[in-house]
Enzyme design. Sequence first.
Site, PDB file in Angstrom:
ATOM      1  N   LYS A   5     104.933  36.456 -98.064  1.00  0.00           N
ATOM      2  CA  LYS A   5     105.760  35.305 -97.672  1.00  0.00           C
ATOM      3  C   LYS A   5     105.051  34.600 -96.517  1.00  0.00           C
ATOM      4  O   LYS A   5     105.090  35.067 -95.381  1.00  0.00           O
ATOM      5  CB  LYS A   5     107.143  35.826 -97.268  1.00  0.00           C
ATOM      6  CG  LYS A   5     107.888  34.986 -96.255  1.00  0.00           C
ATOM      7  CD  LYS A   5     108.492  33.742 -96.856  1.00  0.00           C
ATOM      8  CE  LYS A   5     109.249  32.970 -95.803  1.00  0.00           C
ATOM      9  NZ  LYS A   5     108.376  32.091 -94.992  1.00  0.00           N
ATOM     10  N   CYS A  52      98.904  35.170 -80.443  1.00  0.00           N
ATOM     11  CA  CYS A  52      99.816  36.233 -79.994  1.00  0.00           C
ATOM     12  C   CYS A  52      99.290  36.934 -78.745  1.00  0.00           C
ATOM     13  O   CYS A  52     100.059  37.306 -77.876  1.00  0.00           O
ATOM     14  CB  CYS A  52     100.084  37.231 -81.109  1.00  0.00           C
ATOM     15  SG  CYS A  52      98.598  37.961 -81.769  1.00  0.00           S
ATOM     16  N   GLU A 103     107.938  34.599 -74.095  1.00  0.00           N
ATOM     17  CA  GLU A 103     106.769  34.005 -74.714  1.00  0.00           C
ATOM     18  C   GLU A 103     107.022  32.515 -74.990  1.00  0.00           C
ATOM     19  O   GLU A 103     108.036  32.163 -75.583  1.00  0.00           O
ATOM     20  CB  GLU A 103     106.505  34.728 -76.027  1.00  0.00           C
ATOM     21  CG  GLU A 103     105.265  34.258 -76.721  1.00  0.00           C
ATOM     22  CD  GLU A 103     104.994  35.068 -77.966  1.00  0.00           C
ATOM     23  OE1 GLU A 103     105.911  35.206 -78.785  1.00  0.00           O
ATOM     24  OE2 GLU A 103     103.865  35.559 -78.106  1.00  0.00           O
TER      25      GLU A 103
HETATM   26  P1  NAD Z   1     108.988  33.867 -86.854  1.00  0.00           P
HETATM   27  O1  NAD Z   1     109.430  35.257 -86.639  1.00  0.00           O
HETATM   28  O2  NAD Z   1     109.981  32.795 -86.726  1.00  0.00           O
HETATM   29  O3  NAD Z   1     108.385  33.700 -88.320  1.00  0.00           O
HETATM   30  C1  NAD Z   1     107.400  34.578 -88.831  1.00  0.00           C
HETATM   31  C2  NAD Z   1     107.632  34.740 -90.321  1.00  0.00           C
HETATM   32  O4  NAD Z   1     108.897  35.354 -90.502  1.00  0.00           O
HETATM   33  C3  NAD Z   1     107.664  33.419 -91.098  1.00  0.00           C
HETATM   34  O5  NAD Z   1     107.045  33.596 -92.346  1.00  0.00           O
HETATM   35  C4  NAD Z   1     109.151  33.173 -91.269  1.00  0.00           C
HETATM   36  O6  NAD Z   1     109.452  32.400 -92.391  1.00  0.00           O
HETATM   37  C5  NAD Z   1     109.670  34.586 -91.423  1.00  0.00           C
HETATM   38  N1  NAD Z   1     111.084  34.739 -91.075  1.00  0.00           N
HETATM   39  C6  NAD Z   1     111.812  33.987 -90.207  1.00  0.00           C
HETATM   40  N2  NAD Z   1     113.102  34.411 -90.195  1.00  0.00           N
HETATM   41  C7  NAD Z   1     113.185  35.450 -91.064  1.00  0.00           C
HETATM   42  C8  NAD Z   1     114.242  36.310 -91.490  1.00  0.00           C
HETATM   43  N3  NAD Z   1     115.494  36.173 -91.038  1.00  0.00           N
HETATM   44  N4  NAD Z   1     113.955  37.276 -92.382  1.00  0.00           N
HETATM   45  C9  NAD Z   1     112.694  37.437 -92.862  1.00  0.00           C
HETATM   46  N5  NAD Z   1     111.665  36.642 -92.520  1.00  0.00           N
HETATM   47  C10 NAD Z   1     111.892  35.655 -91.621  1.00  0.00           C
HETATM   48  O7  NAD Z   1     107.747  33.648 -85.918  1.00  0.00           O
HETATM   49  P2  NAD Z   1     106.800  32.366 -85.856  1.00  0.00           P
HETATM   50  O8  NAD Z   1     107.461  31.363 -85.019  1.00  0.00           O
HETATM   51  O9  NAD Z   1     106.363  31.977 -87.227  1.00  0.00           O
HETATM   52  O10 NAD Z   1     105.509  32.995 -85.180  1.00  0.00           O
HETATM   53  C11 NAD Z   1     105.345  33.029 -83.817  1.00  0.00           C
HETATM   54  C12 NAD Z   1     105.532  34.439 -83.320  1.00  0.00           C
HETATM   55  O11 NAD Z   1     104.619  35.339 -83.940  1.00  0.00           O
HETATM   56  C13 NAD Z   1     105.252  34.548 -81.866  1.00  0.00           C
HETATM   57  O12 NAD Z   1     106.260  35.268 -81.241  1.00  0.00           O
HETATM   58  C14 NAD Z   1     103.927  35.303 -81.796  1.00  0.00           C
HETATM   59  O13 NAD Z   1     103.648  36.020 -80.661  1.00  0.00           O
HETATM   60  C15 NAD Z   1     104.015  36.171 -82.963  1.00  0.00           C
HETATM   61  N6  NAD Z   1     102.698  36.576 -83.387  1.00  0.00           N
HETATM   62  C16 NAD Z   1     102.336  37.883 -83.208  1.00  0.00           C
HETATM   63  C17 NAD Z   1     101.073  38.317 -83.575  1.00  0.00           C
HETATM   64  C18 NAD Z   1     100.641  39.760 -83.420  1.00  0.00           C
HETATM   65  O14 NAD Z   1      99.627  40.163 -83.963  1.00  0.00           O
HETATM   66  N7  NAD Z   1     101.364  40.576 -82.696  1.00  0.00           N
HETATM   67  C19 NAD Z   1     100.187  37.403 -84.150  1.00  0.00           C
HETATM   68  C20 NAD Z   1     100.582  36.078 -84.298  1.00  0.00           C
HETATM   69  C21 NAD Z   1     101.858  35.685 -83.928  1.00  0.00           C
END
Ligand code: NAD
Length: 495
Positions: free
Chosen positions: A189, A300, A399
């Site tokens: 996804k 991240c 963050e």
């Molecule tokens: P997000 O959690 O909103 O979305 C990430 C993914 O989860 C997307 O594909 C989204 O569609 C999906 N998602 C959202 N709500 C969901 C739900 N209720 N159920 C299942 N899936 C759902 O995060 P974002 O805004 O896309 O990404 C930014 C975040 O990701 C930041 O907090 C960042 O630090 C983190 N991040 C972490 C790493 C790491 O390696 N630790 C790497 C990159 C980004």
Amino acid sequence: MLDQARIDALRDAPVTPGAHIIDGARREASDGATMEVISPLNGQVLTTIPKGTAQDAEAAIAAARATHGDGRWADLAPAARKKILMKWAELIEAEAEDLAVLGVRNNGTEIGMALKAEPLTAVANIRYYAEALDKLYGEIAPTAPGNLGLVHREPAGVVGAIVPWNFPLMIGTWKLGPALAAGCSVVLKPAETASLTLIRLAELALEAGLPKGILNVVTGEGHVVGAAIAESMDVDVLVFTGSGATGRRLLEASAKSNMKRVYLELGGKSPNIVFADAPDLDEAAKVSAAGIFRNSGQVCVAGSRLLVERSIHDDFVARLAAQTENMKVGDPLDPSTNAGAVNSLRQLEQNLGFVEEAKSQGREVRIGGKRILEETGGYYMAPTIVTGVEPDDRLAQQEVFGPVLAVIPFDTEEEALQIANGTEFGLAAAVWTSDLSRAHRMVRKVKAGVVHVNTYGGADLTVPLGGLKQSGNGHDKSLHAFDKYLDLKTAWFKL
Ligand code: NAD
């Protein structure tokens, strides 16, 4: 490798609407619904993707389950799986530039970084796990004579992979590489605002000979498609990169469904700690600026809290500001750009909200703090340095995921440690010092999955990446990543 003529030719080229890839075929959403993909470069509609339904996710999971069960991939000779994955990497490499430009138009990352970090890292990731897959042995346990204990490593089954928008190909293949190499089937996804390159990646996998149904992609909203994957009784392992709030929901969904294993890679508020005895303050300032501002802070592991020893605070902040002012922010398809667009208007507004709150608390916005290039219609933000931040401020605790750096002075090593460890996160950190003993002490005591010494970022695929505390519970990269996608099974013989 960047060919400006090619970039220019692709810059405004029409983009084919995206599709789910389910059981080897492009599919629309079950109800035909689509979502617009807005380019952060100009705020214009780039194309559409299916607005997936729970039924779409279930169809993809059913395909993954059936194809895992019939052994068309898991039971192939390891050398045959390797050959297909290597071919996949070759096809991605041949299209790297086009994929990079498509990705940039979709998510806004500057092209220089995008090319290296996205398609070319995907190629490297897939090759690494393909090369490793026939070097994974089982074990013979040291049992008493008369018994034989064998430890098999079996593919875990159906993997659900939910990924974010900042580096879709890199993060996507951190999961796809080991999952597919291990013999699993996958339902992927992508994020709403960065699906296009991952759809193409799945098409190239089919072209490379990956059997139908082994890699499925379902686009759409997280709370619909992502939730259906998380709640499924037929997904064995769920791997995720994204926000803590979503990670929490996934753990709940697992508990309420089949207790699937859930591996989370979450956010950070990573401390970049500069001691007065840092070997080269100019180098530290240059690398620290890149460490927070590349990809507009949407990394991240971004070093988003700068902890500076008070005796060099003003001097270091001045050097950092000078380095930052040298960074070119703007058109991400210009190879000389150092920081491109913020991914979405929502993210831009969130970034600006943090700055406004800091200002209202009397913190000083040393540089930046505002939206720029608004006339382009795109979502650009000036790299922002905020000084005088208190360790408990929201800007120092939460963050931003944008180009906003919080600067906090400290007096002693103990105080630096206390501030560094004083958030709910534990993803990355850095220590700049010439004192070898201090460097080792800090590496031991800073609670983070990766601690850089006299550098920031750049830890390659050979080392694991994962968070401590609320930054996550699993690791991508390195051979350790295989553990998520392989089950241990014991065979016990009476001889
Ligand atoms: P997000 O959690 O909103 O979305 C990430 C993914 O989860 C997307 O594909 C989204 O569609 C999906 N998602 C959202 N709500 C969901 C739900 N209720 N159920 C299942 N899936 C759902 O995060 P974002 O805004 O896309 O990404 C930014 C975040 O990701 C930041 O907090 C960042 O630090 C983190 N991040 C972490 C790493 C790491 O390696 N630790 C790497 C990159 C980004």
